[in-house]
Motif scaffolding. Structure first.
Motif, mmCIF file in Angstrom:
data_model
loop_
_atom_site.group_PDB
_atom_site.id
_atom_site.type_symbol
_atom_site.label_atom_id
_atom_site.label_comp_id
_atom_site.label_asym_id
_atom_site.label_seq_id
_atom_site.Cartn_x
_atom_site.Cartn_y
_atom_site.Cartn_z
ATOM 1 N N ALA A 59 0.830 -1.210 0.000
ATOM 2 C CA ALA A 59 0.000 0.000 0.000
ATOM 3 C C ALA A 59 0.861 1.255 0.000
ATOM 4 O O ALA A 59 0.552 2.238 -0.692
ATOM 5 C CB ALA A 59 -0.936 -0.022 1.205
ATOM 6 N N LYS A 60 1.984 1.243 0.756
ATOM 7 C CA LYS A 60 2.894 2.387 0.750
ATOM 8 C C LYS A 60 3.579 2.542 -0.603
ATOM 9 O O LYS A 60 3.756 3.666 -1.104
ATOM 10 C CB LYS A 60 3.939 2.228 1.864
ATOM 11 N N ALA A 61 3.989 1.401 -1.198
ATOM 12 C CA ALA A 61 4.646 1.465 -2.499
ATOM 13 C C ALA A 61 3.718 2.034 -3.570
ATOM 14 O O ALA A 61 4.172 2.694 -4.522
ATOM 15 C CB ALA A 61 5.140 0.087 -2.901
ATOM 16 N N LEU A 62 2.409 1.803 -3.444
ATOM 17 C CA LEU A 62 1.452 2.295 -4.428
ATOM 18 C C LEU A 62 1.103 3.758 -4.215
ATOM 19 O O LEU A 62 0.759 4.475 -5.178
ATOM 20 C CB LEU A 62 0.170 1.454 -4.380
ATOM 21 N N ASN A 63 1.173 4.244 -2.978
ATOM 22 C CA ASN A 63 0.694 5.596 -2.663
ATOM 23 C C ASN A 63 1.782 6.541 -2.177
ATOM 24 O O ASN A 63 1.460 7.660 -1.747
ATOM 25 C CB ASN A 63 -0.411 5.522 -1.604
ATOM 26 N N CYS A 64 3.031 6.114 -2.214
ATOM 27 C CA CYS A 64 4.112 6.996 -1.775
ATOM 28 C C CYS A 64 4.120 8.263 -2.645
ATOM 29 O O CYS A 64 3.931 8.201 -3.868
ATOM 30 C CB CYS A 64 5.453 6.294 -1.859
#
Length: 619
Positions: A59-64
């Motif tokens: 989720a962080k990799a997608l929304n960073c």
């Protein structure tokens, strides 16, 4: 500040901090780096291997805020809010408590709206296999073609319970259990960072007790720190886990190696004094025997940091490999049969006594018998050689030599033996069995006068057995020599007489049998068969069935056969229709026989009985 448990404090925040899941990390990192983003991911694995952790990192990799990347910065607003669990576009759903269709429908209704602050709206559904069937059906279409701004990340410990329709719509990653060495290495890093003193021997014990789960390992480490009052000691960890009582297993194995039943019963009695379960004792004994067998067969496969490794190696050297295999199997069966025993102590001790009693036989203890006879145990002491008996005496007046006991065979005619004269008997060399008889000293009852000598010719010997088909010789004046059989001519290919139903019985048909049963033969030639199939059975008249029928006919007749099938109105001459008519005819004949039977008619007339037609079956 409130204390935070190690399992939460040391949860990985990026792919680089993950332990033991390199195959998953590599695939995901490459996908994010190249922009190859799937709309649905499925993470499977046992508890505590990192399913939810990897989902949050994704989720962080997608929304960073730095962009879609395999290395999220961890400091931007999106990364920090996801770590804190406050990111509005990340929805974590526990399927174990939201199993109904209403919960899933609410999720799907919200999925159509664009993200509030992030780049993607991410749904993490944990333990997804616990959703109801209707809930799975409701999410199928959205899961296959979700809006471009929606990503689904599913996690489960039991993917076998998920519908195949859901599995086929997801990119699946299977997470592995971590090895004890990986767990121990990570625990050492945690203790070093936390500045907690520890003994190196305690970490392998915790690593093996975690059973592949890093979360369980960190929880056990928390417990060990509390048990040791701020430090981790090997003795304290063993006492906490109950591993200190593992010594009784080596006592049992030592008693088995020494064949000491009294020591075996003493070790069994000590288990109750330690407060251990007999079922757990058999489980641990089987586990230890497995390690012993590994040390015997593949010594290099035994981990160097394995607790009590020196004792295991010592037992492996003292115990025969076949013994360890036998004891392992007996331990498994004993654990299975423990609920059937009068009590647990009786079941456990009976298992140990079975190990003591059923030791494998030593080489030379079993005598191999000829084919058809059972093997027998060889005697412990060498047997006394039997006294050889002399040949039975032959009457002096006999003029025929003793015939051997054998099956009749074809043999040349020998000259008649000459009548023996005792006064002129020629000296004869002793036979082997006579030499043996002369060496032994038989009892008086076994000594008989020597038989009169006869001419050494002809010498009759028992011929070798002939094959069964040549044992019988018909009576006759002389046996004629067998003639060589003439080579058999190749059988002519079978010809078809037009009886299609009889031919179907002879053919080796698999799936094509359905077409053959419902096909009516319209025309046939030597290399061509034309059939008609009713519209009701057109499903069995496809090209695939026709090819199978053509192959069966070609194999039967030994020449290429063409098959043509046309749909139309059948006249009822198909094998299936003929068989159905015959079945009805037999049923009617059976019912008529019952109805016309005088005894049945008397029952109906006098007692008011009723014949149920459906209960009548033809013989």
């Amino acid at each position: 500040m409130a204390y935070q448990v190690l399992a939460r404090k040391w949860r990985p925040l990026n792919f680089a901090q993950l332990v033991g899941q390199e195959h998953v990390i590599k695939a995901l990192a490459n996908a994010f780096a190249n922009g190859r983003l799937h709309h649905a991911y499925l993470l499977t694995g046992t508890r505590g291997v990192g399913k939810t952790t990897i989902a949050r990192i994704m989720a962080k990799a997608l929304n960073c805020e730095t962009g879609v990347t395999a290395e999220p910065c961890g400091v931007c607003s999106a990364c920090t809010q996801i770590d804190a669990g406050r990111f509005v576009d990340l929805l974590e759903i526990d399927a174990a408590s939201n199993t109904g269709i209403d919960n899933i429908r609410e999720v799907l209704d919200n999925a159509q709206y664009a993200p509030t602050v992030g780049r993607f709206k991410v749904y993490i559904i944990d333990e997804v296999h616990m959703l109801s069937k209707s809930a799975f059906n409701a999410m199928l279409k959205t899961l296959e073609e979700p809006p471009g701004h929606v990503k689904f990340i599913l996690a489960t410990t039991d993917p076998q319970k998920m519908p195949i329709t859901v599995l086929s719509r997801c990119l699946q990653f299977s997470l592995r259990q971590m090895t004890p060495q990986q767990v121990a290495g990570h625990l050492q890093k945690v203790l070093d960072a936390e500045q907690i003193p520890f003994e190196a021997g305690a970490l392998p014990v915790l690593g093996h007790a975690a059973n592949g789960s890093m979360r369980d390992a960190l929880s056990l480490l928390d417990q060990a720190i509390a048990y040791g009052a701020g430090q981790v000691e090997e003795s304290g960890v063993r006492a906490m886990l109950g591993a200190v009582d593992q010594s009784y297993l080596f006592e049992i194995l030592a008693a088995l190696v020494a064949k000491d039943g009294q020591a075996l019963m003493k070790a069994a009695a000590g288990i109750a004094e330690r407060g251990l379960s007999y079922e757990a004792a058999l489980h641990e004994l089987a586990h230890l025997l497995h390690q012993v067998a590994v040390a015997q067969a593949v010594p290099g496969a035994l981990a160097d940091d394995l607790p009590q490794r020196p004792q295991i190696v010592a037992v492996a050297q003292a115990l025969a490999p076949e013994d360890s295999q036998l004891y392992y199997q007996i331990a498994l069966h004993g654990r299975r049969d423990l609920p059937l025993a009068p009590d647990e102590y009786a079941g456990f001790t009976m298992t140990l006594l079975r190990m003591l009693a059923f030791a494998p036989a030593t080489p030379g203890q079993i005598r191999l018998a000829p084919a058809g006879e059972p093997a027998t145990m060889a005697p412990q002491a060498p047997p006394v050689p039997p006294v050889a008996q002399p040949a039975p005496a032959m009457p002096a007046s006999s003029s025929v030599a003793p015939a051997p006991v054998a099956s009749p065979v074809i043999a040349p005619v020998a000259p008649a033996p000459v009548k023996a004269e005792p006064a002129q008997a020629m000296p004869k060399e002793p036979a082997p069995w006579e030499e043996a008889a002369s060496d032994a000293t038989p009892p008086k009852a076994a000594i008989e006068p020597p038989p009169p000598e006869v001419e050494p010719e002809p010498v009759w010997s028992e011929p070798a057995p002939e094959p069964a088909e040549r044992l019988y010789v018909p009576p006759g004046p002389a046996a004629m020599p067998e003639e060589e059989p003439e080579p058999a001519l190749p059988a002519a290919p079978p010809e078809f007489d037009g009886d299609w139903r009889a031919l179907v019985v002879q053919l080796k048909l698999g799936a094509a049998g359905m077409l053959a049963q419902h096909a009516e033969l319209v025309e046939f030639q030597s290399d061509r068969f034309i059939f008609r199939v009713a519209e009701a059975h057109k499903a069995v008249a496809t090209r695939d069935y026709q090819e199978k029928l053509r192959g069966a006919l070609t194999d039967h007749f030994g020449r290429p056969i063409q098959v043509e099938v046309a749909l139309g109105e059948a006249t009822g001459d198909t094998p299936a229709a003929i068989a159905l008519r015959e079945k009805h005819a037999r049923q009617q004949a059976a019912e008529a026989t019952i109805q016309n039977d005088p005894f049945v008619q008397a029952l109906v007339r006098d007692l008011g009985a009723t014949v149920v037609p459906d209960s009548i079956r033809p013989l």
